[in-house]
Design a protein around this motif. Structure first.
Motif, PDB file in Angstrom:
ATOM      1  N   GLU A  85       0.831  -1.210   0.000  1.00 38.42           N
ATOM      2  CA  GLU A  85       0.000   0.000   0.000  1.00 38.42           C
ATOM      3  C   GLU A  85       0.864   1.260   0.000  1.00 38.42           C
ATOM      4  O   GLU A  85       0.600   2.208  -0.749  1.00 38.42           O
ATOM      5  N   ALA A  86       1.893   1.294   0.848  1.00 40.13           N
ATOM      6  CA  ALA A  86       2.766   2.464   0.941  1.00 40.13           C
ATOM      7  C   ALA A  86       3.527   2.687  -0.358  1.00 40.13           C
ATOM      8  O   ALA A  86       3.679   3.818  -0.816  1.00 40.13           O
ATOM      9  N   GLU A  95       3.279  -5.192  -9.019  1.00 42.79           N
ATOM     10  CA  GLU A  95       3.855  -6.335  -9.745  1.00 42.79           C
ATOM     11  C   GLU A  95       3.377  -7.645  -9.159  1.00 42.79           C
ATOM     12  O   GLU A  95       3.833  -8.708  -9.566  1.00 42.79           O
ATOM     13  N   GLY A  96       2.501  -7.587  -8.169  1.00 40.39           N
ATOM     14  CA  GLY A  96       1.964  -8.793  -7.547  1.00 40.39           C
ATOM     15  C   GLY A  96       1.306  -8.454  -6.225  1.00 40.39           C
ATOM     16  O   GLY A  96       1.974  -8.066  -5.273  1.00 40.39           O
ATOM     17  N   GLN A  97      -0.002  -8.570  -6.185  1.00 40.32           N
ATOM     18  CA  GLN A  97      -0.781  -8.237  -4.997  1.00 40.32           C
ATOM     19  C   GLN A  97      -0.335  -9.062  -3.787  1.00 40.32           C
ATOM     20  O   GLN A  97       0.137 -10.193  -3.935  1.00 40.32           O
ATOM     21  N   ALA A 110       4.333  -9.700  -1.542  1.00 39.13           N
ATOM     22  CA  ALA A 110       3.807  -8.654  -2.424  1.00 39.13           C
ATOM     23  C   ALA A 110       4.976  -8.122  -3.244  1.00 39.13           C
ATOM     24  O   ALA A 110       6.108  -8.054  -2.758  1.00 39.13           O
ATOM     25  N   TYR A 111       4.687  -7.744  -4.489  1.00 39.77           N
ATOM     26  CA  TYR A 111       5.704  -7.248  -5.413  1.00 39.77           C
ATOM     27  C   TYR A 111       5.352  -5.845  -5.901  1.00 39.77           C
ATOM     28  O   TYR A 111       4.179  -5.545  -6.146  1.00 39.77           O
ATOM     29  N   LYS A 119      12.324  -3.997  -9.709  1.00 39.03           N
ATOM     30  CA  LYS A 119      11.337  -4.867  -9.069  1.00 39.03           C
ATOM     31  C   LYS A 119      11.824  -5.226  -7.675  1.00 39.03           C
ATOM     32  O   LYS A 119      12.930  -5.728  -7.499  1.00 39.03           O
ATOM     33  N   ILE A 120      10.960  -4.950  -6.686  1.00 41.26           N
ATOM     34  CA  ILE A 120      11.242  -5.318  -5.304  1.00 41.26           C
ATOM     35  C   ILE A 120      10.037  -6.072  -4.761  1.00 41.26           C
ATOM     36  O   ILE A 120       8.945  -6.003  -5.310  1.00 41.26           O
ATOM     37  N   CYS A 121      10.268  -6.793  -3.678  1.00 39.57           N
ATOM     38  CA  CYS A 121       9.164  -7.508  -3.045  1.00 39.57           C
ATOM     39  C   CYS A 121       9.446  -7.644  -1.569  1.00 39.57           C
ATOM     40  O   CYS A 121      10.528  -7.306  -1.091  1.00 39.57           O
ATOM     41  N   THR A 122       8.461  -8.147  -0.854  1.00 36.03           N
ATOM     42  CA  THR A 122       8.638  -8.490   0.539  1.00 36.03           C
ATOM     43  C   THR A 122       7.986  -9.845   0.777  1.00 36.03           C
ATOM     44  O   THR A 122       6.965 -10.160   0.163  1.00 36.03           O
ATOM     45  N   TYR A 123       8.602 -10.633   1.644  1.00 36.57           N
ATOM     46  CA  TYR A 123       8.097 -11.960   1.992  1.00 36.57           C
ATOM     47  C   TYR A 123       8.022 -12.106   3.497  1.00 36.57           C
ATOM     48  O   TYR A 123       8.922 -11.689   4.216  1.00 36.57           O
TER      49      TYR A 123
END
Length: 128
Positions: A85-86, A95-97, A110-111, A119-123
């Motif tokens: 969201e931020a 890039e990925g809900q 989320a991507y 491209k970054i994400c968190t797991y």
């Protein structure tokens, strides 16, 4: 022991990138550690710099790597949502809900693409 000392991504607009990363990484508990090197290098981490963004030292435009992704650890599934969201609210693109990922039973991610296209994400791997 981590396998990395730090990770750096290039940007063509440091102030836009800082706004994005302050918000997205702040949702994960990481904080801005300030600027370095003539105000072209912004550092992030918990206690020490682990991630940074900068304008390229060679003067050429920053570009994103096709196929590259940098992943940040999320302490909770709620933090995964807050990161996404931020990031969207501060110039990023989806890039990925947020949601489960099927490669492990507890993977939740989320991507995003940052304002420069990285491209970054968190797991989060914790049970609900």
């Amino acid at each position: 022991m981590s396998v990395f000392t730090h990770v750096v991504l290039g940007t063509n607009n440091l102030s836009n990138a800082m706004k994005f990363y302050d918000a997205a990484l702040g949702a994960l508990g990481l904080k801005s550690l300030g600027l370095l090197t003539k105000d072209n290098y912004a550092m992030y981490g918990v206690d020490t710099m682990e991630f940074a963004i900068c304008t390229p030292a060679d003067g050429n435009p920053a570009t994103h790597a096709n196929g590259a992704t940098i992943s940040f650890a999320a302490p909770t599934r709620d933090a995964v949502h807050k990161f996404h969201e931020a990031g969207l609210a501060n110039g990023g693109t989806d890039e990925g809900q947020p949601g489960p990922r099927n490669f492990t039973p507890t993977a939740y991610a989320a991507y995003l693409r940052d304002p420069d296209g990285n491209k970054i994400c968190t797991y989060c791997f914790a049970d609900e």
